[in-house]
Motif scaffolding. Structure first.
Motif, PDB file in Angstrom:
ATOM      1  N   SER A 221      59.768  26.387  44.376  1.00  0.00           N
ATOM      2  CA  SER A 221      59.382  25.101  43.812  1.00  0.00           C
ATOM      3  C   SER A 221      58.939  24.070  44.834  1.00  0.00           C
ATOM      4  O   SER A 221      58.082  23.238  44.535  1.00  0.00           O
ATOM      5  CB  SER A 221      60.558  24.518  42.997  1.00  0.00           C
ATOM      6  N   TRP A 222      59.494  24.085  46.044  1.00  0.00           N
ATOM      7  CA  TRP A 222      59.238  22.975  46.969  1.00  0.00           C
ATOM      8  C   TRP A 222      59.452  23.444  48.404  1.00  0.00           C
ATOM      9  O   TRP A 222      60.341  24.240  48.680  1.00  0.00           O
ATOM     10  CB  TRP A 222      60.175  21.808  46.648  1.00  0.00           C
ATOM     11  N   GLY A 223      58.650  22.905  49.319  1.00  0.00           N
ATOM     12  CA  GLY A 223      58.780  23.267  50.725  1.00  0.00           C
ATOM     13  C   GLY A 223      60.069  22.786  51.367  1.00  0.00           C
ATOM     14  O   GLY A 223      60.420  23.239  52.465  1.00  0.00           O
ATOM     15  N   ALA A 224      60.793  21.888  50.689  1.00  0.00           N
ATOM     16  CA  ALA A 224      62.065  21.409  51.227  1.00  0.00           C
ATOM     17  C   ALA A 224      63.162  22.455  51.152  1.00  0.00           C
ATOM     18  O   ALA A 224      64.310  22.157  51.504  1.00  0.00           O
ATOM     19  CB  ALA A 224      62.511  20.143  50.492  1.00  0.00           C
ATOM     20  N   TYR A 225      62.835  23.677  50.731  1.00  0.00           N
ATOM     21  CA  TYR A 225      63.832  24.751  50.820  1.00  0.00           C
ATOM     22  C   TYR A 225      64.265  24.956  52.276  1.00  0.00           C
ATOM     23  O   TYR A 225      65.366  25.452  52.551  1.00  0.00           O
ATOM     24  CB  TYR A 225      63.260  26.055  50.257  1.00  0.00           C
ATOM     25  N   VAL A 226      63.393  24.559  53.209  1.00  0.00           N
ATOM     26  CA  VAL A 226      63.728  24.657  54.633  1.00  0.00           C
ATOM     27  C   VAL A 226      64.935  23.784  54.955  1.00  0.00           C
ATOM     28  O   VAL A 226      65.724  24.109  55.849  1.00  0.00           O
ATOM     29  CB  VAL A 226      62.502  24.256  55.489  1.00  0.00           C
ATOM     30  N   PHE A 227      65.095  22.681  54.236  1.00  0.00           N
ATOM     31  CA  PHE A 227      66.267  21.824  54.438  1.00  0.00           C
ATOM     32  C   PHE A 227      67.543  22.589  54.119  1.00  0.00           C
ATOM     33  O   PHE A 227      68.531  22.529  54.867  1.00  0.00           O
ATOM     34  CB  PHE A 227      66.141  20.581  53.553  1.00  0.00           C
ATOM     35  N   ILE A 228      67.541  23.328  53.018  1.00  0.00           N
ATOM     36  CA  ILE A 228      68.703  24.152  52.664  1.00  0.00           C
ATOM     37  C   ILE A 228      68.930  25.223  53.721  1.00  0.00           C
ATOM     38  O   ILE A 228      70.073  25.488  54.126  1.00  0.00           O
ATOM     39  CB  ILE A 228      68.491  24.790  51.284  1.00  0.00           C
ATOM     40  N   SER A 229      67.838  25.843  54.162  1.00  0.00           N
ATOM     41  CA  SER A 229      67.934  26.956  55.113  1.00  0.00           C
ATOM     42  C   SER A 229      68.465  26.524  56.466  1.00  0.00           C
ATOM     43  O   SER A 229      68.901  27.368  57.253  1.00  0.00           O
ATOM     44  CB  SER A 229      66.549  27.598  55.292  1.00  0.00           C
ATOM     45  N   ASN A 230      68.424  25.249  56.771  1.00  0.00           N
ATOM     46  CA  ASN A 230      68.979  24.748  58.027  1.00  0.00           C
ATOM     47  C   ASN A 230      70.303  24.025  57.832  1.00  0.00           C
ATOM     48  O   ASN A 230      71.134  24.014  58.745  1.00  0.00           O
ATOM     49  CB  ASN A 230      67.979  23.800  58.698  1.00  0.00           C
ATOM     50  N   LEU A 231      70.509  23.424  56.656  1.00  0.00           N
ATOM     51  CA  LEU A 231      71.754  22.702  56.412  1.00  0.00           C
ATOM     52  C   LEU A 231      72.936  23.658  56.298  1.00  0.00           C
ATOM     53  O   LEU A 231      74.009  23.401  56.871  1.00  0.00           O
ATOM     54  CB  LEU A 231      71.630  21.868  55.136  1.00  0.00           C
ATOM     55  N   ILE A 232      72.775  24.759  55.586  1.00  0.00           N
ATOM     56  CA  ILE A 232      73.890  25.693  55.410  1.00  0.00           C
ATOM     57  C   ILE A 232      74.305  26.331  56.740  1.00  0.00           C
ATOM     58  O   ILE A 232      75.510  26.418  57.021  1.00  0.00           O
ATOM     59  CB  ILE A 232      73.532  26.738  54.339  1.00  0.00           C
ATOM     60  N   PRO A 233      73.375  26.793  57.588  1.00  0.00           N
ATOM     61  CA  PRO A 233      73.812  27.254  58.921  1.00  0.00           C
ATOM     62  C   PRO A 233      74.518  26.173  59.730  1.00  0.00           C
ATOM     63  O   PRO A 233      75.494  26.459  60.435  1.00  0.00           O
ATOM     64  CB  PRO A 233      72.498  27.682  59.584  1.00  0.00           C
ATOM     65  N   LEU A 234      74.054  24.926  59.637  1.00  0.00           N
ATOM     66  CA  LEU A 234      74.730  23.833  60.336  1.00  0.00           C
ATOM     67  C   LEU A 234      76.157  23.680  59.824  1.00  0.00           C
ATOM     68  O   LEU A 234      77.099  23.469  60.611  1.00  0.00           O
ATOM     69  CB  LEU A 234      73.945  22.534  60.137  1.00  0.00           C
ATOM     70  N   TYR A 235      76.333  23.802  58.537  1.00  0.00           N
ATOM     71  CA  TYR A 235      77.671  23.728  57.942  1.00  0.00           C
ATOM     72  C   TYR A 235      78.562  24.857  58.458  1.00  0.00           C
ATOM     73  O   TYR A 235      79.738  24.633  58.773  1.00  0.00           O
ATOM     74  CB  TYR A 235      77.533  23.788  56.422  1.00  0.00           C
ATOM     75  N   VAL A 236      78.012  26.061  58.571  1.00  0.00           N
ATOM     76  CA  VAL A 236      78.793  27.198  59.082  1.00  0.00           C
ATOM     77  C   VAL A 236      79.223  26.936  60.522  1.00  0.00           C
ATOM     78  O   VAL A 236      80.371  27.205  60.906  1.00  0.00           O
ATOM     79  CB  VAL A 236      77.966  28.493  58.981  1.00  0.00           C
ATOM     80  N   ILE A 237      78.322  26.383  61.334  1.00  0.00           N
ATOM     81  CA  ILE A 237      78.656  26.069  62.732  1.00  0.00           C
ATOM     82  C   ILE A 237      79.796  25.055  62.786  1.00  0.00           C
ATOM     83  O   ILE A 237      80.761  25.212  63.557  1.00  0.00           O
ATOM     84  CB  ILE A 237      77.413  25.540  63.470  1.00  0.00           C
ATOM     85  N   ILE A 238      79.690  23.996  61.986  1.00  0.00           N
ATOM     86  CA  ILE A 238      80.722  22.956  61.992  1.00  0.00           C
ATOM     87  C   ILE A 238      82.060  23.531  61.532  1.00  0.00           C
ATOM     88  O   ILE A 238      83.115  23.223  62.118  1.00  0.00           O
ATOM     89  CB  ILE A 238      80.279  21.784  61.097  1.00  0.00           C
TER      90      ILE A 238
END
Length: 736
Positions: A221-238
């Motif tokens: 639906s939207w190119g902002a799927y990249v936001f999800i693809s980077n936010l979840i790995p950041l959450y895993v790191i934290i």
């Protein structure tokens, strides 16, 4: 007997319902269900101002391409849409639509249309497209309820649903007629985050698969799927850094990465970019890191510390060496795709202005002001920080994710005003946590005080004991439930003041949201209104001009305009355009910008090379429409000069740094094609009382060159209020 039996059956049914409704849980369920239905209807109805005031019409620019694509999908089928080569755009290059579009919105509208036909509901496809955004706004409010409930409790979910239904930051892209990707993408984003939190809390493969399918819808639906693809790995790191890494998190991320990645790669526009793009480097790196970590844990348990130490050294060298070699090979072979300009802009706000003027020229890519936060979020700006306090007070896996989501969304929304749309759900959820906690604490203390007062009246001899008992029971209940709200001072006045102020803030929020929706976000750009109240006048120049194009030009005519209007011309005028809103080819757009910025003779040569039949410009000097091409002209100069620096220089259009079309304008400016097409015959028109002829109502002064003449173009059409002007390009002169 039959009537008597029927009567007894009806009576027993009424008695059953009565007994059911006397139960506390049944009453609570009924109230909650009624509230959610009301919130859903509110979310839908508040977005209908544009339809009530104007008509069922699609807004803005990009939605017209989406509407045209949906027509293609419905009439010719999925296969033709997937392999569609659009020869009516980007002449003479064309566009492979199936490989350059996020099809989720079109799929959704087509499915809704097919379902309505199956149910024998005679709804036009255009109306399906117009009402898709309000329909999904209601769905998003329901997901906000589930998300808030998962994060804290049912009360938080209800507050989140109510706030989400009318938050202006979301309404801005979801009113009726906003048939753009964000109409369904915010629903997909919120659903993905909700299901991800469920997957982390439960740690099951099934919950991870559900989150992956929601991610597929977002990626489609939207190119902002990249936001999800980077936010979840950041959450895993934290989570790993703060010591909250668990097997549940490992199962959730591994399942999400495998299933979600495979599904997302089925979208042609994404394909193997999901693996090879630098923008998704963290997505893939964290998956590899988790597998290595789990392998280390397994080997350490099997081999013992001594053998494991030797193996770990060799394994570390091998992993680092292999990883470095793989990165070098991918970069050298060109397989590792670089970061896009928009991605760099999110990291460096000045990047687009320096290197990609076409990105910086878009108004929704500008930095966000504090006034925009107040306008789009209102009291949520102040309630959200309190929600962060409650999240930190009692950390859970869900509240940690919400905190990471909120902080990153706030940062990105500050860089690009368009991303206020992504920040809105985070503000809503944080505010819901703080508001529900405050209300729960204040109402609980009022109930305790009332119970203590009643006990004191009924048993004067045991006043102290009776007053203390409810407090002790409430304290034990809070301890058993793990409640994180501290009781407010037991003085009733203070608690009533808290409830009153909260109610006042919510009333103010609701009033602001309704006003913003009505006055700011419900005006379709294709139909304009001048004046207020009984003195309102509808300016329908855009549709008038596109109708003229459709009926008065040849079917194969090519139209040159600035890229903003390409989608509308193709969809409504049914004519081929040189450039449009896809902006995939900067050089082609720069060529149009060069033509507009050149003198008429040079521009004629460029137009002949591009096979242009008509030139279209938007002009607001007569009507006062400020979003016209003269106000956008400097961006045309900058974009054209970025590709053709030897021909176009911005300094040639500025008088000591001042951009003007008055008599102080530079000769280059006053002789440019854009100036001539905008002000042709305008020098003889009086637009304001006590002003001279040629007074530009947008710029606020008389134009510098009132005697504009054209050599290579003829005026073909000017709309009623002069907003749209169309010129026919002359043929080459006969040399004999």
């Amino acid at each position: 007997m039959s009537s008597e039996a029927h009567y007894q059956s009806g009576a027993s049914l009424v008695e059953t319902v009565r007994r059911y409704l006397t139960k506390t849980k049944s009453q609570e369920l009924l109230i909650r269900s009624t509230t959610l239905i009301s919130i859903y209807l509110l979310a839908f109805c508040i977005r209908l101002f544009s339809v009530l005031r104007y008509e069922s019409v699609i807004h803005e620019f990009d939605p017209y391409f989406n509407y045209r694509s949906t027509i293609k999908l419905v009439t010719e089928g999925f296969y033709e849409f997937w392999n569609w080569f659009d020869a009516e755009s980007w002449h003479p290059l064309g566009r492979v639509v199936g490989g350059t579009v996020y099809p989720g919105l079109m799929w959704t509208a087509a499915i809704l249309y097919k379902v309505s036909n199956f149910l024998t509901a005679c709804i036009k496809l255009r109306d399906i497209c117009v009402f898709t955004a309000p329909f999904f706004a209601g769905n998003t409010a329901m997901v906000a309820y589930l998300f808030g409930k998962e994060l804290k409790d049912t009360e938080t979910g209800l507050v989140a649903a109510a706030l989400m239904a009318i938050v202006p930051g979301y309404i801005s892209r979801s009113v009726a007629g906003s048939f753009d990707n964000e109409a369904v993408a915010i629903f997909a984003l919120t659903t993905t985050f909700y299901l991800w939190v469920c997957a982390v809390n439960r740690g099951t493969i099934a919950s991870g698969v559900f989150a992956a399918f929601a991610y597929l819808y977002m990626a489609a639906s939207w190119g902002a799927y990249v936001f999800i693809s980077n936010l979840i790995p950041l959450y895993v790191i934290i989570m790993a850094v703060i010591g909250r890494y668990s097997r549940r998190l490992y199962v959730a991320y591994t399942t999400f990465w495998v299933v979600g990645g495979i599904l997302a790669m089925q979208i042609r526009f994404i394909g193997f970019n999901h693996v090879l793009s630098n923008e998704l480097l963290s997505w893939n790196a964290i998956f590899v890191a988790l597998q290595v970590w789990e392998l280390i844990v397994f080997l350490r348990a099997k081999l013992g510390d001594r053998k494991f130490g030797q193996l770990a050294y060799l394994l570390a060298l091998g992993v680092v060496g292999t990883g470095a070699a793989a990165v070098v090979i991918l970069i050298a072979s060109g397989k590792l795709n670089p970061w896009t300009g928009r991605f760099w802009t999110l990291l460096d706000p000045t990047y687009a202005k320096k290197f990609i003027p076409i990105v910086a020229s878009v108004s929704e890519h500008q930095p966000t002001t504090w006034a925009s936060y107040i306008f789009d979020l209102h009291v949520l700006v102040f309630a959200a920080p309190a929600g962060l306090y409650f999240c930190f007070k009692k950390l859970t896996d869900g509240t940690i994710f919400l905190t990471v989501f909120a902080l990153t969304a706030i940062y990105f929304s500050g860089i690009m005003v368009r991303l206020m749309l992504v920040a809105a759900p985070a503000f809503v959820l944080l505010s819901a946590i703080s508001i529900s906690a405050t209300l729960a604490s204040a109402s609980r203390e009022l109930r305790l005080h009332a119970a203590a007062t009643e006990a004191a009246k009924s048993a004067p001899a045991a006043e102290a004991a009776a007053a203390a008992a409810p407090k002790k029971r409430a304290a034990s209940k809070r301890a058993a439930a793990g409640s994180d709200e501290e009781p407010l001072p037991s003085r009733p006045a203070a608690n009533w003041a808290v409830l009153g102020l909260t109610a006042l803030a919510m009333m103010s929020y609701a009033g602001h949201c309704i006003w913003v929706t009505s006055e700011a976000y419900s005006s379709p750009s294709i139909v304009l209104i001048s004046g207020w109240g009984p003195h309102r006048h509808v300016l329908d120049d855009f549709r008038e001009a596109y109708y003229w194009l459709r009926h008065n030009t040849k079917p194969d005519a090519k139209i040159m305009s600035w890229w903003d209007y390409g989608y509308q011309i193709t969809a409504m005028g049914n004519r081929t355009v040189i450039v449009d809103n896809n902006t995939w080819n900067n050089t082609h757009i720069a060529t149009v910008g060069r033509a507009m910025a050149s003198n008429e003779t040079e521009a004629f040569k460029i137009m002949r090379q591009l096979d242009v039949d008509y030139a279209l410009v938007i002009f607001g000097g007569m009507s006062g429409y400020s979003s016209d091409d003269i106000n956008k002209f400097l961006w045309m100069v900058r974009i054209g000069g970025g590709v053709y620096p030897d021909h176009i220089k911005e300094s040639n259009y500025l008088n000591n740094g001042d951009y003007t079309v008055s008599d102080r304008g530079t000769p280059t400016m006053l002789n440019s094609l854009m100036y001539k097409l905008s002000y042709y015959d305008f020098g003889n028109i009086m637009t304001e009382h006590n002003k001279g002829t040629g007074y530009d109502r947008v710029r606020g002064y008389e134009i510098g060159n009132k005697d504009v003449s054209l050599e290579h173009l003829d005026e073909a059409f000017t709309s009623e209020h002069w907003i749209v002007r169309i010129y026919k390009v002359k043929d080459l002169e006969n040399r004999f």
